[in-house]
Design a protein around this motif. Sequence first.
Motif, PDB file in Angstrom:
ATOM      1  N   GLY A   1       1.196  -1.301   0.156  1.00  0.00           N
ATOM      2  CA  GLY A   1       0.452  -0.261  -0.585  1.00  0.00           C
ATOM      3  C   GLY A   1       0.808   1.659   0.351  1.00  0.00           C
ATOM      4  N   ALA A   2       2.389   1.292   0.466  1.00  0.00           N
ATOM      5  CA  ALA A   2       2.967   2.596   0.665  1.00  0.00           C
ATOM      6  C   ALA A   2       3.523   2.191  -0.849  1.00  0.00           C
ATOM      7  N   GLN A   3       3.807   1.458  -1.596  1.00  0.00           N
ATOM      8  CA  GLN A   3       4.416   1.849  -2.643  1.00  0.00           C
ATOM      9  C   GLN A   3       3.565   2.430  -3.256  1.00  0.00           C
ATOM     10  N   ILE A   4       2.157   1.773  -3.428  1.00  0.00           N
ATOM     11  CA  ILE A   4       0.958   2.478  -4.057  1.00  0.00           C
ATOM     12  C   ILE A   4       1.170   3.588  -4.299  1.00  0.00           C
ATOM     13  N   LEU A   5       0.820   4.346  -2.662  1.00  0.00           N
ATOM     14  CA  LEU A   5       0.829   5.424  -2.128  1.00  0.00           C
ATOM     15  C   LEU A   5       2.269   6.656  -2.732  1.00  0.00           C
ATOM     16  N   VAL A   6       3.041   5.867  -3.374  1.00  0.00           N
ATOM     17  CA  VAL A   6       4.350   6.567  -4.003  1.00  0.00           C
ATOM     18  C   VAL A   6       4.155   6.916  -5.445  1.00  0.00           C
ATOM     19  N   GLU A   7       3.452   5.527  -6.245  1.00  0.00           N
ATOM     20  CA  GLU A   7       2.657   6.003  -7.337  1.00  0.00           C
ATOM     21  C   GLU A   7       1.465   6.855  -7.312  1.00  0.00           C
TER      22      GLU A   7
ATOM     23  N   SER B   1       7.640   1.963   5.196  1.00  0.00           N
ATOM     24  CA  SER B   1       7.277   0.619   5.153  1.00  0.00           C
ATOM     25  C   SER B   1       7.519  -0.320   3.220  1.00  0.00           C
ATOM     26  N   ALA B   2       7.877   1.552   2.960  1.00  0.00           N
ATOM     27  CA  ALA B   2       7.713   0.941   1.389  1.00  0.00           C
ATOM     28  C   ALA B   2       9.237   0.897   0.453  1.00  0.00           C
ATOM     29  N   LEU B   3       9.164  -0.711  -0.301  1.00  0.00           N
ATOM     30  CA  LEU B   3      10.795  -0.707  -1.023  1.00  0.00           C
ATOM     31  C   LEU B   3      10.594  -0.206  -1.975  1.00  0.00           C
ATOM     32  N   THR B   4      11.800   0.390  -2.368  1.00  0.00           N
ATOM     33  CA  THR B   4      11.494   1.773  -3.264  1.00  0.00           C
ATOM     34  C   THR B   4      13.070   1.314  -4.331  1.00  0.00           C
TER      35      THR B   4
ATOM     36  N   PHE C   1       9.646  -2.507  -8.060  1.00  0.00           N
ATOM     37  CA  PHE C   1       9.201  -1.475  -7.946  1.00  0.00           C
ATOM     38  C   PHE C   1      10.531  -0.500  -7.841  1.00  0.00           C
ATOM     39  N   GLN C   2      10.026   0.928  -8.488  1.00  0.00           N
ATOM     40  CA  GLN C   2      10.583   1.939  -8.639  1.00  0.00           C
ATOM     41  C   GLN C   2       9.590   2.891  -8.973  1.00  0.00           C
ATOM     42  N   VAL C   3      10.133   3.957  -8.177  1.00  0.00           N
ATOM     43  CA  VAL C   3       9.870   5.765  -7.365  1.00  0.00           C
ATOM     44  C   VAL C   3       9.762   5.925  -8.752  1.00  0.00           C
ATOM     45  N   PRO C   4       8.707   6.846  -8.899  1.00  0.00           N
ATOM     46  CA  PRO C   4       8.129   7.629 -10.911  1.00  0.00           C
ATOM     47  C   PRO C   4       9.090   8.706 -10.953  1.00  0.00           C
ATOM     48  N   SER C   5       9.283   9.122 -10.845  1.00  0.00           N
ATOM     49  CA  SER C   5       9.773  10.727 -12.278  1.00  0.00           C
ATOM     50  C   SER C   5       8.867  11.634 -11.369  1.00  0.00           C
ATOM     51  N   GLY C   6       7.512  11.816 -11.250  1.00  0.00           N
ATOM     52  CA  GLY C   6       7.092  12.525 -10.555  1.00  0.00           C
ATOM     53  C   GLY C   6       6.722  12.721  -9.061  1.00  0.00           C
TER      54      GLY C   6
ATOM     55  N   LYS D   1      14.941  -5.041   7.246  1.00  0.00           N
ATOM     56  CA  LYS D   1      16.136  -5.390   6.384  1.00  0.00           C
ATOM     57  C   LYS D   1      17.026  -3.922   6.238  1.00  0.00           C
ATOM     58  N   SER D   2      17.862  -3.982   5.799  1.00  0.00           N
ATOM     59  CA  SER D   2      18.097  -2.560   5.620  1.00  0.00           C
ATOM     60  C   SER D   2      18.247  -2.258   4.021  1.00  0.00           C
ATOM     61  N   VAL D   3      17.356  -2.569   3.485  1.00  0.00           N
ATOM     62  CA  VAL D   3      16.459  -2.576   2.477  1.00  0.00           C
ATOM     63  C   VAL D   3      15.888  -1.811   2.529  1.00  0.00           C
ATOM     64  N   MET D   4      14.696  -1.785   3.300  1.00  0.00           N
ATOM     65  CA  MET D   4      13.848  -0.871   3.417  1.00  0.00           C
ATOM     66  C   MET D   4      14.178   0.156   4.409  1.00  0.00           C
ATOM     67  N   ARG D   5      15.232   0.584   5.130  1.00  0.00           N
ATOM     68  CA  ARG D   5      16.172   1.632   6.184  1.00  0.00           C
ATOM     69  C   ARG D   5      16.862   2.343   4.790  1.00  0.00           C
ATOM     70  N   ARG D   6      17.342   1.769   3.891  1.00  0.00           N
ATOM     71  CA  ARG D   6      17.985   2.558   2.587  1.00  0.00           C
ATOM     72  C   ARG D   6      16.574   3.022   1.830  1.00  0.00           C
ATOM     73  N   SER D   7      15.470   2.428   1.814  1.00  0.00           N
ATOM     74  CA  SER D   7      14.421   2.937   1.028  1.00  0.00           C
ATOM     75  C   SER D   7      13.850   4.161   1.504  1.00  0.00           C
ATOM     76  N   VAL D   8      13.868   4.440   2.792  1.00  0.00           N
ATOM     77  CA  VAL D   8      13.915   5.918   3.313  1.00  0.00           C
ATOM     78  C   VAL D   8      13.951   6.789   3.144  1.00  0.00           C
ATOM     79  N   GLN D   9      15.568   5.797   2.735  1.00  0.00           N
ATOM     80  CA  GLN D   9      17.169   7.539   2.834  1.00  0.00           C
ATOM     81  C   GLN D   9      16.413   7.829   0.857  1.00  0.00           C
ATOM     82  N   GLN D  10      16.611   6.769   0.648  1.00  0.00           N
ATOM     83  CA  GLN D  10      16.221   7.631  -1.019  1.00  0.00           C
ATOM     84  C   GLN D  10      14.713   8.524  -1.378  1.00  0.00           C
TER      85      GLN D  10
END
Length: 261
Positions: free
Chosen positions: A89-95, A111-114, A180-185, A202-211
């Motif tokens: 749902g967080a990935q959908i929200l980012v989109e 907790s969005a994996l990006t 999933f990749q973050v959209p340019s918009g 997992k560390s990949v989730m923490r990196r996603s926050v930073q991204q």
Amino acid sequence: MALYYKESGDRESQRVIVFLHGGGVGGWMWDGVTDYFQDSYCLIPDLPGHGRSAGEPFVSISDTAAYLNRWIMDLAKGRELVVAGFSLGAQILVEMLGQEPELMDYAIINSALTSPLPGARVFTRPLIGLTFPLVRNRSFSRLQARTLYISDADFEKYYEECCRMEKETLLSILEENMSFQVPSGFKKATANLLVTVGEKEKSVMRRSVQQLMNLQERAAGIMFPGVGHGVPLADPALFHRVVQRWLADGTIANEVIRVQT
């Protein structure tokens, strides 16, 4: 597409909050949280392929986001709009933010994996082909439920939905989730953003926050201490306190850890 959704709170409130659940669960995962938001008008849909929307095929994150943006426009009717999403749902929200950057006033991205996982679309299908029978195994589901902080009271609901989920639906969800990749918009979004992660994720989730924070100057990042993947289920009262304070004055509660860019 026609999604089932539940309403709670004050229908006349000038604040509308939409809650988007994670993959493999339903809108019910937010029940403990929405109990605290009775002064707002809360809308909790079951996403395609899930719960009471199981008859609607899950095509893609992009397709679901486009539908939800149109749906929200009709229901919010110019009121203050807040959207909270967890995991899928967080990935959908980012989109959604990428597709309609000016639609929302506030967004809580949990907790969005990006960061796409290498080879996700190549290996997901054969892997699920081998492991799909486990989805309907009660003991396996019990283990999965614990990792998501699903209570004993909610387990039967969770297990029933696991058993109903079609193999192709699960494949589509996992392929979309892991690639999933973050959209340019997203960079153009005008909403105030709160991006969260559990300290034990997992560390990949923490990196996603930073991204997400690096892409959006309007984003504040926080970490919930001592929690893995699923703080809205693990501690709905804490989740409410943190979000309510942030919505009220933009400040971060002392109970969480501020993430620095």
